[in-house]
Design an enzyme around this catalytic site. Structure first.
Site, PDB file in Angstrom:
ATOM      1  N   LYS A 138     -17.653  -6.349   8.053  1.00 46.08           N
ATOM      2  CA  LYS A 138     -16.350  -7.019   8.165  1.00 46.08           C
ATOM      3  C   LYS A 138     -15.676  -6.578   9.454  1.00 46.08           C
ATOM      4  O   LYS A 138     -15.371  -5.393   9.613  1.00 46.08           O
ATOM      5  CB  LYS A 138     -15.461  -6.576   6.991  1.00 46.08           C
ATOM      6  CG  LYS A 138     -15.064  -7.680   6.036  1.00 46.08           C
ATOM      7  CD  LYS A 138     -13.935  -7.121   5.196  1.00 46.08           C
ATOM      8  CE  LYS A 138     -13.706  -7.835   3.902  1.00 46.08           C
ATOM      9  NZ  LYS A 138     -12.716  -7.127   3.082  1.00 46.08           N
ATOM     10  N   ARG A 148      -1.896  -5.776  -8.517  1.00 48.25           N
ATOM     11  CA  ARG A 148      -0.810  -6.714  -8.202  1.00 48.25           C
ATOM     12  C   ARG A 148      -0.606  -7.731  -9.311  1.00 48.25           C
ATOM     13  O   ARG A 148       0.504  -8.134  -9.623  1.00 48.25           O
ATOM     14  CB  ARG A 148      -1.126  -7.460  -6.903  1.00 48.25           C
ATOM     15  CG  ARG A 148      -0.987  -6.608  -5.680  1.00 48.25           C
ATOM     16  CD  ARG A 148      -1.572  -7.264  -4.484  1.00 48.25           C
ATOM     17  NE  ARG A 148      -3.002  -7.475  -4.647  1.00 48.25           N
ATOM     18  CZ  ARG A 148      -3.835  -7.805  -3.676  1.00 48.25           C
ATOM     19  NH1 ARG A 148      -3.372  -7.996  -2.471  1.00 48.25           N
ATOM     20  NH2 ARG A 148      -5.113  -7.948  -3.910  1.00 48.25           N
ATOM     21  N   SER A 206      -3.038  -7.626   3.026  1.00 49.42           N
ATOM     22  CA  SER A 206      -3.181  -7.531   4.486  1.00 49.42           C
ATOM     23  C   SER A 206      -3.652  -8.861   5.055  1.00 49.42           C
ATOM     24  O   SER A 206      -3.193  -9.295   6.118  1.00 49.42           O
ATOM     25  CB  SER A 206      -4.204  -6.444   4.843  1.00 49.42           C
ATOM     26  OG  SER A 206      -3.806  -5.210   4.321  1.00 49.42           O
ATOM     27  N   HIS A 239       0.846  -1.207   0.000  1.00 49.52           N
ATOM     28  CA  HIS A 239       0.000   0.000   0.000  1.00 49.52           C
ATOM     29  C   HIS A 239       0.880   1.255   0.000  1.00 49.52           C
ATOM     30  O   HIS A 239       0.626   2.202  -0.745  1.00 49.52           O
ATOM     31  CB  HIS A 239      -0.850   0.062   1.278  1.00 49.52           C
ATOM     32  CG  HIS A 239      -1.918  -0.976   1.400  1.00 49.52           C
ATOM     33  ND1 HIS A 239      -2.039  -1.800   2.491  1.00 49.52           N
ATOM     34  CD2 HIS A 239      -2.941  -1.314   0.584  1.00 49.52           C
ATOM     35  CE1 HIS A 239      -3.087  -2.587   2.355  1.00 49.52           C
ATOM     36  NE2 HIS A 239      -3.651  -2.329   1.184  1.00 49.52           N
TER      37      HIS A 239
HETATM   38  O1  PNS Z   1      -8.604  -2.815   0.525  1.00 48.91           O
HETATM   39  P1  PNS Z   1      -9.825  -3.356  -0.167  1.00 48.91           P
HETATM   40  O2  PNS Z   1     -10.727  -4.092   0.812  1.00 48.91           O
HETATM   41  O3  PNS Z   1      -9.482  -4.189  -1.375  1.00 48.91           O
HETATM   42  O4  PNS Z   1     -10.627  -2.073  -0.716  1.00 48.91           O
HETATM   43  C1  PNS Z   1     -11.866  -2.188  -1.394  1.00 48.91           C
HETATM   44  C2  PNS Z   1     -12.623  -0.852  -1.342  1.00 48.91           C
HETATM   45  C3  PNS Z   1     -12.809  -0.433   0.118  1.00 48.91           C
HETATM   46  C4  PNS Z   1     -11.801   0.218  -2.033  1.00 48.91           C
HETATM   47  C5  PNS Z   1     -13.986  -1.014  -2.061  1.00 48.91           C
HETATM   48  O5  PNS Z   1     -14.679  -2.083  -1.494  1.00 48.91           O
HETATM   49  C6  PNS Z   1     -14.828   0.238  -1.972  1.00 48.91           C
HETATM   50  O6  PNS Z   1     -14.630   1.163  -2.737  1.00 48.91           O
HETATM   51  N1  PNS Z   1     -15.780   0.278  -0.986  1.00 48.91           N
HETATM   52  C7  PNS Z   1     -16.621   1.426  -0.738  1.00 48.91           C
HETATM   53  C8  PNS Z   1     -18.095   1.134  -1.044  1.00 48.91           C
HETATM   54  C9  PNS Z   1     -18.374   1.306  -2.535  1.00 48.91           C
HETATM   55  O7  PNS Z   1     -18.232   2.385  -3.078  1.00 48.91           O
HETATM   56  N2  PNS Z   1     -18.775   0.202  -3.171  1.00 48.91           N
HETATM   57  C10 PNS Z   1     -19.067   0.170  -4.590  1.00 48.91           C
HETATM   58  C11 PNS Z   1     -17.832  -0.137  -5.419  1.00 48.91           C
HETATM   59  S1  PNS Z   1     -18.152  -0.074  -7.150  1.00 48.91           S
END
Ligand code: PNS
Length: 169
Positions: A51, A100, A137, A27
């Site tokens: 979560k 990645r 993570s 990150h």
């Molecule tokens: O670190 P992660 O868990 O891979 O991050 C994923 C994250 C938090 C960036 C993604 O789940 C997100 O944008 N969540 C916010 C809610 C949202 O906007 N959902 C619709 C996505 S199209």
């Protein structure tokens, strides 16, 4: 004088969103590279109430602040809701994500297209440094929980916090 000359110069802003439970060197690499490309980078812990994390949102924010302070143009926040709404509130036109491997691409592309369709926000993908192409993570937490050495995959402050948290459990 033209209309544009009198306007305030627009800050180039981007967000690096994630769960950051906890932030890893992978990150940090992406955030550091984004901080060179943009005037202001928001690192935003997106709250997912379904979560349960190993670290609270406040703890994650605190760790991110400690390890990104060197960059000078990074702000750390949390948000509960849609990422596109956060971007609108903060007037952020770009989302920066690390990729990645090809396996990341399918889901990341779906989210990027959904977000762009909702509000026009753009997503820019940065290829992860190959040193961290396997790093997540979740894997770090699993390996550390079984006593594996993850010290080279985390900033020192995060490694210390993870070691303490696992000892408490
Ligand atoms: O670190 P992660 O868990 O891979 O991050 C994923 C994250 C938090 C960036 C993604 O789940 C997100 O944008 N969540 C916010 C809610 C949202 O906007 N959902 C619709 C996505 S199209």
């Amino acid at each position: 004088m033209t209309g544009t000359e009198s306007e305030e110069p627009q800050l180039r802003r981007a967000v690096c969103p994630g769960s950051y439970d906890p932030i890893t060197n992978g990150h940090l690499d992406i955030i550091g590279r984004a901080s060179k490309l943009y005037d202001e980078v928001y690192v935003t812990v997106m709250i997912n109430k379904s979560k349960k994390g190993l670290f609270t949102v406040d703890e994650r924010i605190d760790l991110i602040r400690q390890v990104t302070s060197e960059f000078g143009n990074v702000r750390v926040e949390s948000f509960h809701g849609l990422l596109v709404d956060y971007c609108k509130q903060r007037d952020i036109p770009a989302i920066v994500k690390g990729l990645r491997a090809v396996s990341d691409f399918d889901y990341e592309l779906q989210m990027a297209q959904m977000n762009n369709g909702l509000t026009g926000v753009e997503t820019l993908f940065v290829p992860t440094n190959p040193t961290y192409s396997f790093l997540s993570s979740s894997l770090v937490k699993e390996v550390a929980a079984w006593g594996g050495d993850v010290s080279h995959l985390l900033p020192d402050a995060v490694f210390d916090a993870l070691s303490r948290r696992l000892r408490e459990q």
